[in-house]
Design a protein around this motif. Structure first.
Motif, mmCIF file in Angstrom:
data_model
loop_
_atom_site.group_PDB
_atom_site.id
_atom_site.type_symbol
_atom_site.label_atom_id
_atom_site.label_comp_id
_atom_site.label_asym_id
_atom_site.label_seq_id
_atom_site.Cartn_x
_atom_site.Cartn_y
_atom_site.Cartn_z
ATOM 1 N N GLY A 187 0.784 -1.230 0.000
ATOM 2 C CA GLY A 187 0.000 0.000 0.000
ATOM 3 C C GLY A 187 0.816 1.280 0.000
ATOM 4 N N TYR A 188 2.133 1.163 -0.139
ATOM 5 C CA TYR A 188 3.000 2.348 -0.111
ATOM 6 C C TYR A 188 3.550 2.640 -1.501
ATOM 7 C CZ TYR A 188 2.650 1.719 4.909
ATOM 8 O OH TYR A 188 2.165 1.582 6.185
ATOM 9 N N GLN A 189 4.120 3.835 -1.646
ATOM 10 C CA GLN A 189 4.741 4.197 -2.911
ATOM 11 C C GLN A 189 6.176 3.679 -2.944
ATOM 12 O OE1 GLN A 189 3.443 8.506 -2.392
ATOM 13 N NE2 GLN A 189 3.240 8.259 -4.598
ATOM 14 N N ALA A 190 6.673 3.407 -4.137
ATOM 15 C CA ALA A 190 8.030 2.882 -4.270
ATOM 16 C C ALA A 190 8.613 3.297 -5.609
ATOM 17 C CB ALA A 190 8.030 1.361 -4.146
ATOM 18 N N ALA A 191 9.800 3.884 -5.552
ATOM 19 C CA ALA A 191 10.515 4.295 -6.763
ATOM 20 C C ALA A 191 11.830 3.529 -6.844
ATOM 21 C CB ALA A 191 10.780 5.797 -6.737
ATOM 22 N N PRO A 192 11.887 2.481 -7.693
ATOM 23 C CA PRO A 192 13.130 1.725 -7.832
ATOM 24 C C PRO A 192 14.149 2.505 -8.659
ATOM 25 C CG PRO A 192 11.468 0.837 -9.313
ATOM 26 C CD PRO A 192 10.805 1.946 -8.554
ATOM 27 N N SER A 193 15.402 2.288 -8.396
ATOM 28 C CA SER A 193 16.449 3.076 -9.027
ATOM 29 C C SER A 193 17.723 2.271 -9.172
ATOM 30 C CB SER A 193 16.697 4.322 -8.155
ATOM 31 O OG SER A 193 17.871 4.986 -8.547
ATOM 32 N N GLY A 194 18.373 2.430 -10.327
ATOM 33 C CA GLY A 194 19.678 1.804 -10.541
ATOM 34 C C GLY A 194 20.761 2.835 -10.267
ATOM 35 N N ASN A 195 21.465 3.242 -11.337
ATOM 36 C CA ASN A 195 22.462 4.300 -11.179
ATOM 37 C C ASN A 195 21.843 5.682 -11.279
ATOM 38 O OD1 ASN A 195 24.427 2.429 -10.904
ATOM 39 N ND2 ASN A 195 25.577 2.972 -12.732
ATOM 40 N N ASP A 196 20.581 5.744 -11.598
ATOM 41 C CA ASP A 196 19.883 7.007 -11.785
ATOM 42 C C ASP A 196 19.468 7.640 -10.465
ATOM 43 O OD1 ASP A 196 16.818 6.112 -11.185
ATOM 44 O OD2 ASP A 196 17.947 4.502 -12.121
ATOM 45 N N THR A 197 19.026 8.858 -10.527
ATOM 46 C CA THR A 197 18.267 9.553 -9.472
ATOM 47 C C THR A 197 19.073 9.993 -8.248
ATOM 48 O OG1 THR A 197 16.283 8.376 -10.181
ATOM 49 C CG2 THR A 197 16.188 9.450 -8.032
ATOM 50 N N ALA A 198 19.942 9.142 -7.714
ATOM 51 C CA ALA A 198 20.677 9.504 -6.500
ATOM 52 C C ALA A 198 21.964 8.707 -6.425
ATOM 53 C CB ALA A 198 19.823 9.236 -5.261
ATOM 54 N N LEU A 199 22.889 9.203 -5.630
ATOM 55 C CA LEU A 199 24.198 8.571 -5.481
ATOM 56 C C LEU A 199 24.078 7.316 -4.621
ATOM 57 C CD1 LEU A 199 25.938 11.949 -4.995
ATOM 58 C CD2 LEU A 199 26.868 10.237 -6.550
ATOM 59 N N SER A 200 24.327 6.179 -5.205
ATOM 60 C CA SER A 200 24.097 4.916 -4.503
ATOM 61 C C SER A 200 25.102 4.654 -3.388
ATOM 62 C CB SER A 200 24.138 3.750 -5.494
ATOM 63 O OG SER A 200 23.071 3.838 -6.405
ATOM 64 N N ILE A 201 26.355 5.016 -3.590
ATOM 65 C CA ILE A 201 27.389 4.605 -2.630
ATOM 66 C C ILE A 201 27.181 5.221 -1.245
ATOM 67 C CG2 ILE A 201 29.878 4.597 -2.147
ATOM 68 C CD1 ILE A 201 30.314 4.287 -5.193
ATOM 69 N N PRO A 202 27.032 6.561 -1.126
ATOM 70 C CA PRO A 202 26.808 7.091 0.229
ATOM 71 C C PRO A 202 25.507 6.595 0.855
ATOM 72 C CG PRO A 202 26.685 8.840 -1.428
ATOM 73 C CD PRO A 202 27.220 7.636 -2.115
ATOM 74 N N LEU A 203 24.490 6.345 0.039
ATOM 75 C CA LEU A 203 23.253 5.775 0.584
ATOM 76 C C LEU A 203 23.527 4.376 1.148
ATOM 77 C CD1 LEU A 203 20.667 6.862 -2.170
ATOM 78 C CD2 LEU A 203 20.829 7.774 0.165
ATOM 79 N N ALA A 204 24.289 3.599 0.404
ATOM 80 C CA ALA A 204 24.606 2.238 0.875
ATOM 81 C C ALA A 204 25.418 2.282 2.165
ATOM 82 C CB ALA A 204 25.379 1.475 -0.211
ATOM 83 N N ILE A 205 26.356 3.215 2.244
ATOM 84 C CA ILE A 205 27.172 3.337 3.459
ATOM 85 C C ILE A 205 26.285 3.739 4.639
ATOM 86 C CG2 ILE A 205 29.076 4.604 4.539
ATOM 87 C CD1 ILE A 205 30.263 4.902 1.667
ATOM 88 N N ALA A 206 25.385 4.700 4.386
ATOM 89 C CA ALA A 206 24.480 5.154 5.457
ATOM 90 C C ALA A 206 23.525 4.049 5.881
ATOM 91 C CB ALA A 206 23.702 6.375 4.987
ATOM 92 N N ALA A 207 23.245 3.113 4.977
ATOM 93 C CA ALA A 207 22.342 2.000 5.283
ATOM 94 C C ALA A 207 23.079 0.834 5.938
ATOM 95 C CB ALA A 207 21.638 1.533 4.013
ATOM 96 N N GLY A 208 24.356 1.050 6.250
ATOM 97 C CA GLY A 208 25.109 0.037 6.982
ATOM 98 C C GLY A 208 25.671 -1.079 6.131
ATOM 99 N N LEU A 209 25.730 -0.873 4.801
ATOM 100 C CA LEU A 209 26.203 -1.969 3.948
ATOM 101 C C LEU A 209 27.714 -2.038 3.845
ATOM 102 C CD1 LEU A 209 23.635 -2.119 1.000
ATOM 103 C CD2 LEU A 209 23.489 -3.031 3.304
ATOM 104 N N GLY A 210 28.403 -0.983 4.256
ATOM 105 C CA GLY A 210 29.859 -1.029 4.165
ATOM 106 C C GLY A 210 30.486 0.336 4.291
ATOM 107 N N GLU A 211 31.737 0.414 3.855
ATOM 108 C CA GLU A 211 32.489 1.676 3.926
ATOM 109 C C GLU A 211 32.977 2.063 2.538
ATOM 110 O OE1 GLU A 211 35.368 2.254 7.263
ATOM 111 O OE2 GLU A 211 34.904 0.159 7.645
ATOM 112 N N LEU A 212 33.403 3.311 2.423
ATOM 113 C CA LEU A 212 33.993 3.751 1.170
ATOM 114 C C LEU A 212 35.446 3.310 1.127
ATOM 115 C CD1 LEU A 212 33.237 5.582 -1.324
ATOM 116 C CD2 LEU A 212 34.609 7.348 -0.199
ATOM 117 N N GLY A 213 35.833 2.633 0.049
ATOM 118 C CA GLY A 213 37.217 2.204 -0.103
ATOM 119 C C GLY A 213 38.045 3.233 -0.852
ATOM 120 N N ARG A 214 39.325 3.009 -0.848
ATOM 121 C CA ARG A 214 40.257 3.904 -1.542
ATOM 122 C C ARG A 214 39.889 4.060 -3.021
ATOM 123 N NH1 ARG A 214 45.524 5.825 -1.186
ATOM 124 N NH2 ARG A 214 45.747 5.015 0.929
#
Lengths: 389, 389
Positions: free
Chosen positions: B214-241
């Motif tokens: 019942g909620y809205q959902a916008a799926p995204s690949g490389n588009d729309t927003a920067l994936s890496i900092p979002l992934a880091i903020a979501a606890g998936l890892g850290e930024l590497g060299r």
């Protein structure tokens, strides 16, 4: 009793060295029970309920969050493939749909390698691209549907797979036991749906690979031809009592897609591993089928329904009774898959058991007894799928 | 030295409790090097070669059968998703595309559960539907691209992600080391391509699931927003060299997709496990980068290219030099991924090592020395991928 179900080797009138006996006529897909739900008054009357009257229920597996998983799992098939309704469309198109992004050249020439090398290459590519099992068989004309029936347009028309597409790369996609065990509810249905979406994904990518080697490729889901006998002929498994492919690695927990091609390939052949003999003894699928649609007795040479493809010695199911339960259940059912003893994951004891079954049927009755004793393959007991802690 | 790369906790002017420092401006995706290859003469001149002049070469990884695997692996993204060129289209559409098959009702009402329960439900669904890792973070406005640039239409327009899509379900998709190890040839490129096709598949299905609740959902690949900092903020890892997400389970061998939603969700947070400190010592990616595009020194607060998103302390890469190698190579390169010591599969020794790295940086130099000694992470040595026996 010697079972010949899809297993007798003979050269037929088509001069195709197909490893199985097949019926002497082509099946009209209009007679599938899913198509009959649209045109056949016998089924349409009650089937309409399944299509339009579903309501959520307040019990595990039938709530909004459960149905939503099932619908999500199906979505690639729903949105982008039409393997269940129409061949040669969407992700199952027989030609490349778009060259929108064409960073790297398509192949102009056919890759010049031996059939053995091409088979090895295509199988490795298919596994990388998502196939859990892959085999190759010749395309027997009687396994191509005579006609297709489109669920949406209600059009009925002959299948015209090009004659030079004489081989099929047959691919099995695993469905996970964790979800299948929830059959007949929506979590079980999600396992099926994900299988279908992955079929569209993998068949499309494998066809693209074959085209990249310069050959033609027609990817296919449930459309165009009968997947189960093709899979058996490609060495992926045997026909089980429940009328489905039983594989050595996953039991019947698989969906099948295939890619027809003109590429010259080395063919696999029938590789039985004791399923037919085991099914003679086991009968768990028949016992636990909620609609008693599975034959409890010996194989016969014809089924009683126009939805059966009669003419070979096998177990025929009753598709009307089966589908009627789906309607009553407001969901598809895979109980026959979930209770099958061949579902066991790999492991020392399971592998050893499979090895005994392959070599002798003497202990089959004991194995079925043990399977029951150990609590395997019981029909579904409502339990929670979601861990909401 | 204390590294703050994407790691300082602060409440910023947007009043979003985002766990990382982010640049104080929104990035215009037109400045990505892949987009500049279309409009920026500095890059376009030599980039044209990559797009139109590829020829097969008679060496492993650059032949017809190798390129064909790469193209096939990309095909779902090419045919049905446009995540690399355009958001809100194809499998990444922000609304349901078709109701062609609508056997089971869509949700009308929003599922009434706590954010913790909804998070648990959505994560379990995402894992079933194909996510290898999943986390949830708030959407910081400065991580949404200011504009998008369409590679095909050459149109440039602002991004208008609805403001109520305040959470992102961030999903990592594993790329297998077997293929990545072949970088920079077409087999390595196939691992990347399959990652992209799976991104389209998984993001689409997860979005469908959320809509089903019942909620809205916008799926995204490389588009729309920067994936890496979002992934880091979501606890998936850290930024590497090397400028990529480094996860604990797969190292940098992942692709990222995300689904923006208005569903109230419990947020994950930054979960470092010693990557930044390890990267300070290791430098294998910088050493083995064929174009020397990776910073060999300490982090800085701004990059030298308009393609960098400057303003936080991190390692900035040189995208022009990187891309120029791709052109020379006639293929994309992931050497920095393939040589990373964090790529190791799970196992007693690897897990124990990761545990030490998490707790202290004292042995990092020893571990890098050992990694070299054991022969891991060498740059690619041409070898055969296909077993044609």
């Amino acid at each position: 009793m010697m079972i010949q179900s899809y297993s007798a080797h003979e050269i037929d009138k088509h001069n195709i060295n197909f490893p199985l006996t097949v019926p002497d006529y082509r099946y009209d897909q209009k007679n599938e029970v899913f198509k009959r739900a649209v045109w056949d008054d016998q089924i349409r009357v009650w089937a309409s309920r399944l299509y339009s009257e579903v309501t959520f229920q307040n019990r595990p597996g039938y709530r909004q969050l459960d149905y939503a998983l099932r619908n999500a799992a199906w979505n690639l098939e729903y949105d982008s493939g039409c393997g269940n309704s129409q061949g040669n469309s969407g992700l199952f198109s027989w030609t490349r749909v778009t060259d929108k992004i064409r960073r790297f050249i398509d192949a102009g020439e056919k890759l010049n390698r031996s059939p053995a090398e091409l088979s090895s290459i295509v199988k490795k590519a298919a596994r990388f691209l998502g196939a859990d099992l892959v085999g190759i068989c010749p395309v027997h004309p009687n396994l191509i549907y005579s006609h297709e029936y489109n669920l949406f347009t209600k059009k009925h028309y002959p299948i015209d797979l090009p004659e030079n597409h004489s081989s099929a790369v047959v691919i099995a996609i695993e469905m996970k036991q964790e979800e299948i065990a929830h059959s007949p509810n929506a979590i079980g249905g999600a396992a099926t749906g994900l299988g279908y979406s992955r079929m569209a994904f993998v068949a499309n990518l494998v066809a693209t690979y074959i085209r990249g080697l310069g050959y033609q490729a027609a990817p296919s889901g449930n459309d165009t031809a009968l997947s189960i006998p093709l899979a058996i002929a490609a060495g992926l498994g045997e026909l089980g009592r429940m009328g489905m492919l039983v594989t050595e690695k996953f039991g019947p927990r698989v969906r099948i897609c295939k890619v027809f091609t003109d590429m010259p390939l080395t063919l696999d052949t029938y590789k039985p591993f004791g399923v037919t003999e085991f099914c003679m003894t086991c009968k768990k699928c028949a016992k636990h089928c909620p609609s008693q649609s599975i034959c409890n007795g010996d194989p016969t040479v014809s089924g009683e329904s126009i939805s059966n493809h009669s003419g070979v010695l096998k177990w025929y199911i009753n598709p009307e009774k089966c589908y009627k339960f789906w309607v009553k259940n407001w969901l598809d059912c895979t109980n026959c898959i979930s209770v099958c003893p061949f579902n066991k994951p790999p492991g020392h004891i399971h592998d050893a058991t499979r090895n005994v079954i392959r070599n002798t049927s003497a202990f089959n009755r004991f194995f079925v007894w043990l399977d029951d004793l150990l609590g395997y393959g019981k029909p579904f007991q409502a339990k929670e799928y979601w861990d909401m802690s």
